[in-house]
Design a protein around this motif. Structure first.
Motif, PDB file in Angstrom:
ATOM      1  N   THR A  25       0.797  -1.233   0.000  1.00 39.45           N
ATOM      2  CA  THR A  25       0.000   0.000   0.000  1.00 39.45           C
ATOM      3  C   THR A  25       0.827   1.279   0.000  1.00 39.45           C
ATOM      4  O   THR A  25       0.247   2.372  -0.072  1.00 39.45           O
ATOM      5  CB  THR A  25      -0.925   0.043   1.228  1.00 39.45           C
ATOM      6  N   ALA A  26       2.163   1.179   0.099  1.00 42.47           N
ATOM      7  CA  ALA A  26       2.962   2.407   0.220  1.00 42.47           C
ATOM      8  C   ALA A  26       4.373   2.203  -0.312  1.00 42.47           C
ATOM      9  O   ALA A  26       4.925   1.102  -0.246  1.00 42.47           O
ATOM     10  CB  ALA A  26       3.030   2.838   1.682  1.00 42.47           C
ATOM     11  N   VAL A  68      -3.617   6.216  -8.328  1.00 43.53           N
ATOM     12  CA  VAL A  68      -3.534   7.366  -7.422  1.00 43.53           C
ATOM     13  C   VAL A  68      -4.674   8.311  -7.752  1.00 43.53           C
ATOM     14  O   VAL A  68      -5.051   8.474  -8.915  1.00 43.53           O
ATOM     15  CB  VAL A  68      -2.171   8.087  -7.552  1.00 43.53           C
ATOM     16  N   ASP A  69      -5.209   8.935  -6.720  1.00 40.89           N
ATOM     17  CA  ASP A  69      -6.282   9.921  -6.866  1.00 40.89           C
ATOM     18  C   ASP A  69      -5.845  11.006  -7.866  1.00 40.89           C
ATOM     19  O   ASP A  69      -4.863  11.704  -7.641  1.00 40.89           O
ATOM     20  CB  ASP A  69      -6.571  10.522  -5.485  1.00 40.89           C
ATOM     21  N   SER A  70      -6.570  11.109  -8.969  1.00 35.84           N
ATOM     22  CA  SER A  70      -6.196  12.031 -10.051  1.00 35.84           C
ATOM     23  C   SER A  70      -6.149  13.487  -9.597  1.00 35.84           C
ATOM     24  O   SER A  70      -5.251  14.237  -9.996  1.00 35.84           O
ATOM     25  CB  SER A  70      -7.171  11.892 -11.225  1.00 35.84           C
ATOM     26  N   ALA A  71      -7.090  13.906  -8.775  1.00 32.88           N
ATOM     27  CA  ALA A  71      -7.118  15.305  -8.323  1.00 32.88           C
ATOM     28  C   ALA A  71      -5.847  15.629  -7.538  1.00 32.88           C
ATOM     29  O   ALA A  71      -5.263  16.712  -7.698  1.00 32.88           O
ATOM     30  CB  ALA A  71      -8.361  15.574  -7.492  1.00 32.88           C
ATOM     31  N   PHE A  72      -5.388  14.710  -6.720  1.00 34.96           N
ATOM     32  CA  PHE A  72      -4.157  14.924  -5.959  1.00 34.96           C
ATOM     33  C   PHE A  72      -2.958  15.069  -6.893  1.00 34.96           C
ATOM     34  O   PHE A  72      -2.080  15.905  -6.671  1.00 34.96           O
ATOM     35  CB  PHE A  72      -3.930  13.760  -4.980  1.00 34.96           C
ATOM     36  N   LEU A  73      -2.901  14.269  -7.951  1.00 32.98           N
ATOM     37  CA  LEU A  73      -1.751  14.285  -8.859  1.00 32.98           C
ATOM     38  C   LEU A  73      -1.610  15.580  -9.647  1.00 32.98           C
ATOM     39  O   LEU A  73      -0.538  15.846 -10.189  1.00 32.98           O
ATOM     40  CB  LEU A  73      -1.836  13.110  -9.840  1.00 32.98           C
ATOM     41  N   GLU A  74      -2.647  16.384  -9.695  1.00 32.79           N
ATOM     42  CA  GLU A  74      -2.581  17.635 -10.465  1.00 32.79           C
ATOM     43  C   GLU A  74      -1.461  18.554  -9.982  1.00 32.79           C
ATOM     44  O   GLU A  74      -0.987  19.403 -10.724  1.00 32.79           O
ATOM     45  CB  GLU A  74      -3.926  18.356 -10.428  1.00 32.79           C
ATOM     46  N   PRO A  92       8.620  15.212  -4.586  1.00 29.91           N
ATOM     47  CA  PRO A  92       9.678  15.453  -3.603  1.00 29.91           C
ATOM     48  C   PRO A  92       9.590  14.439  -2.457  1.00 29.91           C
ATOM     49  O   PRO A  92       8.500  14.076  -2.012  1.00 29.91           O
ATOM     50  CB  PRO A  92       9.386  16.873  -3.107  1.00 29.91           C
ATOM     51  N   ALA A  93      10.745  13.981  -1.993  1.00 32.42           N
ATOM     52  CA  ALA A  93      10.807  12.952  -0.941  1.00 32.42           C
ATOM     53  C   ALA A  93       9.957  13.334   0.271  1.00 32.42           C
ATOM     54  O   ALA A  93       9.286  12.481   0.859  1.00 32.42           O
ATOM     55  CB  ALA A  93      12.255  12.723  -0.532  1.00 32.42           C
ATOM     56  N   GLU A  94       9.963  14.600   0.625  1.00 34.33           N
ATOM     57  CA  GLU A  94       9.217  15.023   1.816  1.00 34.33           C
ATOM     58  C   GLU A  94       7.699  14.956   1.622  1.00 34.33           C
ATOM     59  O   GLU A  94       6.943  15.063   2.581  1.00 34.33           O
ATOM     60  CB  GLU A  94       9.653  16.417   2.284  1.00 34.33           C
ATOM     61  N   GLU A  95       7.238  14.755   0.401  1.00 34.61           N
ATOM     62  CA  GLU A  95       5.800  14.637   0.130  1.00 34.61           C
ATOM     63  C   GLU A  95       5.369  13.195  -0.098  1.00 34.61           C
ATOM     64  O   GLU A  95       4.205  12.926  -0.376  1.00 34.61           O
ATOM     65  CB  GLU A  95       5.432  15.479  -1.107  1.00 34.61           C
ATOM     66  N   LEU A  96       6.293  12.234   0.045  1.00 37.06           N
ATOM     67  CA  LEU A  96       5.973  10.851  -0.280  1.00 37.06           C
ATOM     68  C   LEU A  96       4.910  10.257   0.637  1.00 37.06           C
ATOM     69  O   LEU A  96       4.042   9.515   0.172  1.00 37.06           O
ATOM     70  CB  LEU A  96       7.233   9.987  -0.282  1.00 37.06           C
ATOM     71  N   ALA A  97       4.922  10.576   1.922  1.00 35.35           N
ATOM     72  CA  ALA A  97       3.889  10.038   2.829  1.00 35.35           C
ATOM     73  C   ALA A  97       2.503  10.503   2.385  1.00 35.35           C
ATOM     74  O   ALA A  97       1.548   9.710   2.357  1.00 35.35           O
ATOM     75  CB  ALA A  97       4.168  10.451   4.272  1.00 35.35           C
ATOM     76  N   GLU A  98       2.394  11.772   2.004  1.00 38.64           N
ATOM     77  CA  GLU A  98       1.104  12.290   1.520  1.00 38.64           C
ATOM     78  C   GLU A  98       0.727  11.628   0.194  1.00 38.64           C
ATOM     79  O   GLU A  98      -0.430  11.274  -0.032  1.00 38.64           O
ATOM     80  CB  GLU A  98       1.174  13.808   1.368  1.00 38.64           C
ATOM     81  N   PHE A  99       1.713  11.441  -0.688  1.00 40.64           N
ATOM     82  CA  PHE A  99       1.476  10.736  -1.950  1.00 40.64           C
ATOM     83  C   PHE A  99       0.935   9.331  -1.664  1.00 40.64           C
ATOM     84  O   PHE A  99      -0.064   8.907  -2.242  1.00 40.64           O
ATOM     85  CB  PHE A  99       2.787  10.668  -2.745  1.00 40.64           C
ATOM     86  N   ALA A 101      -0.678   8.285   0.846  1.00 44.78           N
ATOM     87  CA  ALA A 101      -2.043   8.362   1.388  1.00 44.78           C
ATOM     88  C   ALA A 101      -3.088   8.481   0.281  1.00 44.78           C
ATOM     89  O   ALA A 101      -4.266   8.202   0.512  1.00 44.78           O
ATOM     90  CB  ALA A 101      -2.162   9.541   2.358  1.00 44.78           C
ATOM     91  N   HIS A 102      -2.658   8.869  -0.924  1.00 47.55           N
ATOM     92  CA  HIS A 102      -3.584   9.028  -2.052  1.00 47.55           C
ATOM     93  C   HIS A 102      -3.546   7.855  -3.036  1.00 47.55           C
ATOM     94  O   HIS A 102      -4.199   7.904  -4.081  1.00 47.55           O
ATOM     95  CB  HIS A 102      -3.311  10.358  -2.765  1.00 47.55           C
ATOM     96  N   ILE A 103      -2.784   6.797  -2.690  1.00 48.97           N
ATOM     97  CA  ILE A 103      -2.816   5.577  -3.495  1.00 48.97           C
ATOM     98  C   ILE A 103      -4.157   4.898  -3.242  1.00 48.97           C
ATOM     99  O   ILE A 103      -4.602   4.784  -2.097  1.00 48.97           O
ATOM    100  CB  ILE A 103      -1.644   4.634  -3.146  1.00 48.97           C
ATOM    101  N   VAL A 104      -4.821   4.489  -4.306  1.00 48.84           N
ATOM    102  CA  VAL A 104      -6.121   3.829  -4.214  1.00 48.84           C
ATOM    103  C   VAL A 104      -5.913   2.343  -4.504  1.00 48.84           C
ATOM    104  O   VAL A 104      -5.449   1.979  -5.590  1.00 48.84           O
ATOM    105  CB  VAL A 104      -7.129   4.456  -5.205  1.00 48.84           C
ATOM    106  N   GLY A 105      -6.213   1.501  -3.535  1.00 51.24           N
ATOM    107  CA  GLY A 105      -6.011   0.068  -3.726  1.00 51.24           C
ATOM    108  C   GLY A 105      -4.575  -0.320  -3.425  1.00 51.24           C
ATOM    109  O   GLY A 105      -3.870   0.351  -2.672  1.00 51.24           O
ATOM    110  N   ARG A 106      -4.143  -1.409  -4.068  1.00 48.66           N
ATOM    111  CA  ARG A 106      -2.831  -1.968  -3.786  1.00 48.66           C
ATOM    112  C   ARG A 106      -1.857  -1.757  -4.936  1.00 48.66           C
ATOM    113  O   ARG A 106      -2.250  -1.647  -6.089  1.00 48.66           O
ATOM    114  CB  ARG A 106      -2.980  -3.464  -3.495  1.00 48.66           C
ATOM    115  N   ILE A 107      -0.588  -1.755  -4.583  1.00 52.80           N
ATOM    116  CA  ILE A 107       0.496  -1.728  -5.564  1.00 52.80           C
ATOM    117  C   ILE A 107       0.682  -3.170  -6.030  1.00 52.80           C
ATOM    118  O   ILE A 107       0.757  -4.080  -5.203  1.00 52.80           O
ATOM    119  CB  ILE A 107       1.786  -1.193  -4.916  1.00 52.80           C
TER     120      ILE A 107
END
Length: 114
Positions: A25-26, A68-74, A92-99, A101-107
């Motif tokens: 998931t991350a 990934v949530d499309s709106a977030f990726l904008e 950016p590495a510092e935004e990866l946790a937030e990124f 959190a916007h993954i939908v489903g599994r990798i």
């Protein structure tokens, strides 16, 4: 239902083990020498990196696919890193946790090269 965008990530065995440890998931935090996380926008580009770079570097290369949530990726402009189909996002590495959190489903692993 929110709209998602399919992304791919070529990866080696060490990073993949960390993704598996997350329950698929991350993505793991970046190392100090990795200031940017680079998901790519098409499977062909991910295959080329996994096969041509990851296999020689670590003995195996994997192509993962995730939504990934499309709106977030904008917030991340698409970067062309070479040819017409060599498209990636620079997170950016510092935004990866937030990124994450916007993954939908599994990798999921969709290709493997040795």
């Amino acid at each position: 239902m929110r709209e998602t965008t399919t992304l791919w990530r070529p990866t080696g065995p060490e990073e993949l083990a960390l993704v598996e440890a997350s329950g698929w998931t991350a993505w793991p935090p970046r190392l100090p020498e990795q200031p940017i996380f680079y998901p790519v926008l098409n499977e062909d580009y991910a295959v080329r990196i996994a096969r041509d770079w990851n296999v020689p570097a670590s003995g195996a290369g994997y192509v993962t696919r995730f939504e990934v949530d499309s709106a977030f990726l904008e917030r991340y402009p698409v970067r062309q890193a070479g040819g017409e189909t060599i498209l990636e996002l620079w997170v950016p590495a510092e935004e990866l946790a937030e990124f994450n959190a916007h993954i939908v489903g599994r990798i999921e692993v969709v290709r493997e090269f040795r």
